[in-house]
Write an enzyme that holds these catalytic residues in place. Structure first.
Site, PDB file in Angstrom:
ATOM      1  N   LYS A 197       0.853  -1.187   0.000  1.00 14.39           N
ATOM      2  CA  LYS A 197       0.000   0.000   0.000  1.00 14.39           C
ATOM      3  C   LYS A 197       0.886   1.234   0.000  1.00 14.39           C
ATOM      4  CE  LYS A 197      -3.653   2.467   2.357  1.00 14.39           C
ATOM      5  NZ  LYS A 197      -4.748   2.412   3.333  1.00 14.39           N
ATOM      6  N   ARG A 207     -10.788   9.938   1.441  1.00 15.34           N
ATOM      7  CA  ARG A 207     -10.697  10.624   2.739  1.00 15.34           C
ATOM      8  C   ARG A 207     -11.831  11.636   2.897  1.00 15.34           C
ATOM      9  NH1 ARG A 207      -4.052  11.129   2.717  1.00 15.34           N
ATOM     10  NH2 ARG A 207      -3.690   8.874   2.658  1.00 15.34           N
ATOM     11  N   LYS A 221       1.049  10.158   5.477  1.00 11.11           N
ATOM     12  CA  LYS A 221       1.214   8.807   6.010  1.00 11.11           C
ATOM     13  C   LYS A 221       2.547   8.201   5.579  1.00 11.11           C
ATOM     14  CE  LYS A 221      -3.807   8.226   6.352  1.00 11.11           C
ATOM     15  NZ  LYS A 221      -4.992   7.326   6.173  1.00 11.11           N
ATOM     16  N   GLU A 237       7.376  -6.649   1.613  1.00  9.10           N
ATOM     17  CA  GLU A 237       6.139  -6.533   2.403  1.00  9.10           C
ATOM     18  C   GLU A 237       5.208  -7.716   2.129  1.00  9.10           C
ATOM     19  OE1 GLU A 237       5.075  -4.686   4.743  1.00  9.10           O
ATOM     20  OE2 GLU A 237       6.183  -2.792   4.729  1.00  9.10           O
ATOM     21  N   LYS A 252      -2.088  -1.508  -4.004  1.00  9.47           N
ATOM     22  CA  LYS A 252      -2.961  -0.339  -3.979  1.00  9.47           C
ATOM     23  C   LYS A 252      -2.136   0.925  -4.073  1.00  9.47           C
ATOM     24  CE  LYS A 252      -6.060   1.944  -0.800  1.00  9.47           C
ATOM     25  NZ  LYS A 252      -6.421   2.098   0.571  1.00  9.47           N
ATOM     26  N   SER A 278     -10.083   5.572  -5.009  1.00  7.41           N
ATOM     27  CA  SER A 278     -11.023   6.674  -5.203  1.00  7.41           C
ATOM     28  C   SER A 278     -10.536   7.706  -6.220  1.00  7.41           C
ATOM     29  CB  SER A 278     -11.285   7.352  -3.858  1.00  7.41           C
ATOM     30  OG  SER A 278     -10.072   7.798  -3.273  1.00  7.41           O
ATOM     31  N   TYR A 317     -14.982   0.992  -7.454  1.00  8.15           N
ATOM     32  CA  TYR A 317     -16.243   1.703  -7.278  1.00  8.15           C
ATOM     33  C   TYR A 317     -17.120   1.560  -8.522  1.00  8.15           C
ATOM     34  CZ  TYR A 317     -13.604   3.560  -3.377  1.00  8.15           C
ATOM     35  OH  TYR A 317     -12.860   3.663  -2.228  1.00  8.15           O
TER      36      TYR A 317
END
Ligand code: PBG
Length: 330
Positions: A197, A207, A221, A237, A252, A278, A317
């Site tokens: 990610k 968000r 982040k 990871e 992602k 998004s 979506y």
């Protein structure tokens, strides 16, 4: 033997031979629909994601019915926490009667065959919008956060979630969650690890949708999500998460990271998922809305490309729209 004996266009000449040699075929089985759930009644539009709404649990059930009819295998739930329920310690994340837990129960009761995936991360519940618990300097503390995530994941499993999906990028959380799920008897709960990610600017509209943008403010982040410049780190990871007990891994965002998807599938051969996030949705919707891109053409191309790159499924979506179009196309 080259031209004129070899003419690649022969095979492209007719629909029948184009269909015969088509390598990647997207179906409704490849789609996961992310949904935003709020405490309010009815539906509320998400400004930066035209066509996407926050849903009450009643409305969520309507959407779930539609997803089931269209044979979309699973929904991914994202609760919108009321500001007054947020705190520094995020305990709203693991309440038995929390919004997410109630939504899971309602879904599993009405649609037992529809897969329910929950997001394990603290950002909807913290006053600062970070995915974990912070120290005095604002640094997200790893091990303290993992303890909270374990409680959250257990509460989701207890509510009946089929899949818990840690999206927080803390070290060691998959192993701790797996151990605790096993010891509590939740041996069938699958873990979909957001392994690769990235600290992406494409999460902006999400968000807004969950209402963590204001809380996060100018924060970022970068101390836990990955640098978009890195590829080897993603493989490390993924290896760790699989080793700790992940059943599925995720990359992602989607389209800007298809090289990572291909590498992940080739190196690990694990069930691999991609989140078309998004911002990707917003970009396409904006261009479609302006009449600059053809809706079905560009959406199906984007989703097919993600599958071609190695994904077994896509969180998108566009899931219901795409499933509907595929049904119409027969
Ligand atoms: C939260 C979470 C995010 C997304 C999924 N889970 C946002 C973030 O990490 O800031 C983004 C999804 C999207 O943009 O569609 N842990």
């Amino acid at each position: 033997m080259s031209y004129p004996y070899t003419r690649p266009r022969r095979m492209r000449r007719d629909d029948f031979s184009r269909r015969l040699m088509r390598e990647t075929v997207l179906t409704a089985n490849d789609l996961i629909y992310p949904v935003f759930v709020h405490e309010l009644d009815g539906r509320a539009p998400v400004g930066s994601m035209p066509g996407i709404e926050r849903l009450s649990i009643d409305e969520l059930l309507r959407v779930a019915e539609r997803a089931s009819e269209l044979r979309v295998p699973a929904l991914a739930l994202f609760p919108v926490t009321a500001p007054e329920a947020k705190s520094l310690t995020a305990e709203a994340a693991w309440q038995d009667d929390g919004l997410c837990q109630r939504a899971v129960r309602a879904l599993k009761q009405r649609f037992p065959d529809l897969g329910v995936i929950t997001d394990v991360a603290l950002d909807p519940y913290t006053t600062h919008g970070q995915d974990g618990l912070i120290d005095d300097s604002g640094y997200v503390m790893n091990d303290e956060t993992v303890e909270a995530l374990v409680k959250q994941a257990l509460s989701h499993a207890a509510a009946g979630a089929d899949v818990v999906a840690p999206s927080d990028m803390m070290d060691g959380r998959i192993g701790q969650i797996r151990a605790e799920l096993e010891s509590q008897g939740h041996i069938h709960t699958r873990i979909l690890a957001y392994s690769a990610k990235y600290a992406s600017s494409f999460y902006g509209p999400f968000r807004d949708a969950v209402g963590s943008a204001g809380a996060l403010g100018k924060g970022n982040k970068y101390t836990y999500q990955m640098d978009p410049a890195n590829s080897d780190e993603a493989m490390r990871e993924i290896a760790l998460d699989l080793d700790e007990g992940a059943d599925m891994i995720m990359v992602k965002p989607g389209m800007p990271y298809l090289d990572i998807v291909r590498r992940a599938k080739d190196e690990f051969g694990a069930p691999t998922f991609v989140y078309q996030v998004s911002g990707e949705y917003a970009m396409l919707r904006a261009a479609i809305g302006n009449g600059w891109l053809d809706e079905r053409g560009c959406v199906m191309e984007a989703l097919t490309s993600i599958k071609r790159a190695g994904a077994d499924g896509v969180l998108t979506y566009f899931a219901l729209d795409a499933a509907q179009w595929m049904r119409e196309a027969g």
